[in-house]
Write an enzyme that holds these catalytic residues in place. Structure first.
Site, PDB file in Angstrom:
ATOM      1  N   ASP A 110       0.871  -1.177   0.000  1.00  0.00           N
ATOM      2  CA  ASP A 110       0.000   0.000   0.000  1.00  0.00           C
ATOM      3  C   ASP A 110       0.908   1.227   0.000  1.00  0.00           C
ATOM      4  O   ASP A 110       1.524   1.554   1.018  1.00  0.00           O
ATOM      5  CB  ASP A 110      -0.894  -0.029   1.246  1.00  0.00           C
ATOM      6  CG  ASP A 110      -1.775   1.211   1.359  1.00  0.00           C
ATOM      7  OD1 ASP A 110      -1.609   2.154   0.565  1.00  0.00           O
ATOM      8  OD2 ASP A 110      -2.633   1.227   2.271  1.00  0.00           O
ATOM      9  N   SER A 170      -0.179  12.905 -14.739  1.00  0.00           N
ATOM     10  CA  SER A 170      -1.393  12.948 -15.565  1.00  0.00           C
ATOM     11  C   SER A 170      -1.441  14.298 -16.271  1.00  0.00           C
ATOM     12  O   SER A 170      -0.769  15.250 -15.843  1.00  0.00           O
ATOM     13  CB  SER A 170      -2.615  12.795 -14.664  1.00  0.00           C
ATOM     14  OG  SER A 170      -3.800  13.093 -15.356  1.00  0.00           O
ATOM     15  N   TYR A 192      -7.898  15.183  -7.379  1.00  0.00           N
ATOM     16  CA  TYR A 192      -7.058  14.490  -8.369  1.00  0.00           C
ATOM     17  C   TYR A 192      -6.048  15.474  -8.977  1.00  0.00           C
ATOM     18  O   TYR A 192      -4.862  15.174  -9.082  1.00  0.00           O
ATOM     19  CB  TYR A 192      -7.947  13.871  -9.453  1.00  0.00           C
ATOM     20  CG  TYR A 192      -7.213  12.914 -10.357  1.00  0.00           C
ATOM     21  CD1 TYR A 192      -6.909  11.625  -9.936  1.00  0.00           C
ATOM     22  CD2 TYR A 192      -6.808  13.298 -11.637  1.00  0.00           C
ATOM     23  CE1 TYR A 192      -6.223  10.745 -10.772  1.00  0.00           C
ATOM     24  CE2 TYR A 192      -6.126  12.425 -12.467  1.00  0.00           C
ATOM     25  CZ  TYR A 192      -5.839  11.148 -12.030  1.00  0.00           C
ATOM     26  OH  TYR A 192      -5.154  10.278 -12.851  1.00  0.00           O
ATOM     27  N   LYS A 233      -1.963  15.218  -8.658  1.00  0.00           N
ATOM     28  CA  LYS A 233      -1.125  15.005  -9.836  1.00  0.00           C
ATOM     29  C   LYS A 233      -0.201  16.202 -10.095  1.00  0.00           C
ATOM     30  O   LYS A 233       0.901  16.036 -10.622  1.00  0.00           O
ATOM     31  CB  LYS A 233      -2.004  14.719 -11.056  1.00  0.00           C
ATOM     32  CG  LYS A 233      -2.730  13.381 -10.957  1.00  0.00           C
ATOM     33  CD  LYS A 233      -1.747  12.217 -10.932  1.00  0.00           C
ATOM     34  CE  LYS A 233      -2.402  10.868 -10.818  1.00  0.00           C
ATOM     35  NZ  LYS A 233      -1.446   9.746 -10.815  1.00  0.00           N
TER      36      LYS A 233
HETATM   37  N1  LIG Z   1      -6.541   5.719 -16.884  1.00  0.00           N
HETATM   38  C1  LIG Z   1      -6.351   6.990 -17.161  1.00  0.00           C
HETATM   39  O1  LIG Z   1      -7.089   7.597 -17.975  1.00  0.00           O
HETATM   40  C2  LIG Z   1      -5.221   7.733 -16.490  1.00  0.00           C
HETATM   41  C3  LIG Z   1      -4.862   9.002 -16.989  1.00  0.00           C
HETATM   42  C4  LIG Z   1      -3.830   9.700 -16.388  1.00  0.00           C
HETATM   43  C5  LIG Z   1      -3.147   9.142 -15.315  1.00  0.00           C
HETATM   44  N2  LIG Z   1      -3.506   7.922 -14.830  1.00  0.00           N
HETATM   45  C6  LIG Z   1      -2.780   7.381 -13.690  1.00  0.00           C
HETATM   46  O2  LIG Z   1      -2.289   6.095 -13.989  1.00  0.00           O
HETATM   47  C7  LIG Z   1      -2.035   5.402 -12.776  1.00  0.00           C
HETATM   48  C8  LIG Z   1      -2.552   3.981 -12.894  1.00  0.00           C
HETATM   49  O3  LIG Z   1      -3.970   4.011 -12.965  1.00  0.00           O
HETATM   50  P1  LIG Z   1      -4.791   3.117 -13.984  1.00  0.00           P
HETATM   51  O4  LIG Z   1      -5.479   4.031 -14.909  1.00  0.00           O
HETATM   52  O5  LIG Z   1      -3.963   2.025 -14.526  1.00  0.00           O
HETATM   53  O6  LIG Z   1      -5.938   2.556 -12.995  1.00  0.00           O
HETATM   54  P2  LIG Z   1      -6.292   1.085 -12.504  1.00  0.00           P
HETATM   55  O7  LIG Z   1      -7.370   1.263 -11.502  1.00  0.00           O
HETATM   56  O8  LIG Z   1      -6.547   0.198 -13.666  1.00  0.00           O
HETATM   57  O9  LIG Z   1      -4.950   0.592 -11.782  1.00  0.00           O
HETATM   58  C9  LIG Z   1      -4.496   1.167 -10.581  1.00  0.00           C
HETATM   59  C10 LIG Z   1      -3.851   0.101  -9.710  1.00  0.00           C
HETATM   60  O10 LIG Z   1      -3.366   0.755  -8.520  1.00  0.00           O
HETATM   61  C11 LIG Z   1      -3.689  -0.065  -7.412  1.00  0.00           C
HETATM   62  N3  LIG Z   1      -3.762   0.727  -6.176  1.00  0.00           N
HETATM   63  C12 LIG Z   1      -4.768   1.531  -5.750  1.00  0.00           C
HETATM   64  N4  LIG Z   1      -4.468   2.048  -4.552  1.00  0.00           N
HETATM   65  C13 LIG Z   1      -3.248   1.564  -4.213  1.00  0.00           C
HETATM   66  C14 LIG Z   1      -2.410   1.739  -3.092  1.00  0.00           C
HETATM   67  N5  LIG Z   1      -2.770   2.490  -2.040  1.00  0.00           N
HETATM   68  N6  LIG Z   1      -1.203   1.115  -3.077  1.00  0.00           N
HETATM   69  C15 LIG Z   1      -0.841   0.319  -4.125  1.00  0.00           C
HETATM   70  N7  LIG Z   1      -1.607   0.091  -5.195  1.00  0.00           N
HETATM   71  C16 LIG Z   1      -2.797   0.718  -5.241  1.00  0.00           C
HETATM   72  C17 LIG Z   1      -5.026  -0.698  -7.767  1.00  0.00           C
HETATM   73  O11 LIG Z   1      -5.266  -1.873  -6.984  1.00  0.00           O
HETATM   74  C18 LIG Z   1      -4.847  -0.973  -9.249  1.00  0.00           C
HETATM   75  O12 LIG Z   1      -4.301  -2.255  -9.460  1.00  0.00           O
HETATM   76  C19 LIG Z   1      -2.693   6.214 -11.673  1.00  0.00           C
HETATM   77  O13 LIG Z   1      -1.696   6.951 -10.971  1.00  0.00           O
HETATM   78  C20 LIG Z   1      -3.606   7.154 -12.439  1.00  0.00           C
HETATM   79  O14 LIG Z   1      -3.874   8.336 -11.739  1.00  0.00           O
HETATM   80  C21 LIG Z   1      -4.526   7.205 -15.403  1.00  0.00           C
END
Ligand SMILES: NC(=O)c1ccc[n+]([C@@H]2O[C@H](COP(=O)([O-])OP(=O)(O)OC[C@H]3O[C@@H](n4cnc5c(N)ncnc54)[C@H](O)[C@@H]3O)[C@@H](O)[C@H]2O)c1
Length: 280
Positions: A70, A151, A164, A168
């Protein structure tokens, strides 16, 4: 092998730690690093999903391990570093601070303080913990890299996304600061700033009300595949790039805000009036 322009260990592929490796972008990072010959410690708050990613890698002949972590807890990230030392065949030289959650749909003042704390605890403190624990190790080693998943929200100031956006923006500022502090040490920092990527972020997060449905529609229509995002990011990291904005709209928002800040602010205000009428 990554980092042809960067100081590297004498031989061998990277030894990487990926947070949030059980889903979406983190999973794609782990798979791509393994595909390029790297060894990966997959970590996630959900150990089962991290294990599934590691199993997928080992089933296709790669090297991967899984552990629960975590990232909002410093002690957990410290333990992750210790596990990386014992599990990975070589010292860690690539850290991907990716774990994060999505929160949105309400304006500042109506967003529960618990949502602010939850978001900052993972998206900002998770990256702080990762940099705090791993940057000194990499610096001492004299080679390696850190990729922080920020992001477009780091700089877009889109309405109804207060926690958010703040989380970020902090992740990007930290990446820029760390890049300056590590310049010349052999350790390189990259900040990934995508717009929409097709992942489980909406299902796993707390994007509420009509915003959630709109997010899903936009994601379906415009979301980039995580595999493409991570390929571009690893290549950019190899070139020594600090910023990775994989999509056209991410780059346009970045430029427009810098070139026309007043017009940009007027535009986000107009978007907010549209959002207030339709999304709340
Ligand atoms: N999907 C998008 O459009 C997007 C755009 C910009 C940035 N992001 C960023 O990309 C990153 C990954 O997100 P994603 O889109 O793959 O989402 P996702 O939900 O598919 O994956 C996120 C993963 O992080 C894990 N997680 C959550 N809280 C946690 C914690 N406290 N400790 C460890 N693991 C934890 C979850 O269990 C999950 O497996 C994030 O930082 C998100 O903000 C995503």
């Amino acid at each position: 092998m990554f980092g042809s322009r960067l100081p590297q260990k004498p031989a061998g592929a990277v030894s990487a730690v990926v947070t949030g490796a059980g889903s979406g972008i983190g999973r794609a990072f782990a798979l791509e690093i393994a595909r390029r010959g790297g060894a990966v410690l997959c970590s996630d708050i959900d150990e089962t999903s991290a294990q599934a990613t590691a199993d997928e890698i080992t089933a296709s002949g790669g090297r991967a391990w899984a552990t629960a972590c975590d990232v909002s807890k410093l002690s957990a990230v410290q333990k992750l570093a210790t596990q990386a030392e014992s599990l990975l065949p070589e010292p860690v030289d690539l850290v991907i601070n990716n774990a994060g959650i999505g929160v949105g749909g309400t304006p500042v003042g109506e967003t529960p303080i618990t949502d602010w704390k939850w978001t900052l605890g993972i998206n900002l403190w998770g990256v702080i913990h990762g940099c705090h624990v791993f940057a000194p190790l990499l610096k001492k080693q004299g080679y390696g890299g850190i990729i922080n998943v920020a992001s477009t929200a780091s700089y877009s100031a889109a309405p109804l996304m207060g926690p958010y956006n703040v989380s970020k923006a902090g992740a990007l500022a930290l990446s820029e600061t760390l890049a300056a502090e590590l310049a010349g040490t052999g350790v390189h920092v990259t900040a990934l700033c995508p717009t929409l990527v097709k992942t489980n972020i909406n299902a796993n997060g707390r994007i509420v009300g009509k915003s959630s449905k709109l997010f899903d529609r936009l994601m379906d229509r415009f979301g980039m595949a995580p595999e493409n995002v991570v390929r571009m990011t690893l290549d950019a990291h190899q070139r020594g790039d600090l910023y990775v904005m994989p999509q056209f709209d991410a780059r346009m928002i970045w430029r427009t805000k810098r070139l026309f800040p007043r017009t940009y602010a007027l535009g986000t205000g107009m978007i907010n009036r549209f959002a207030a009428a339709r999304l709340q």
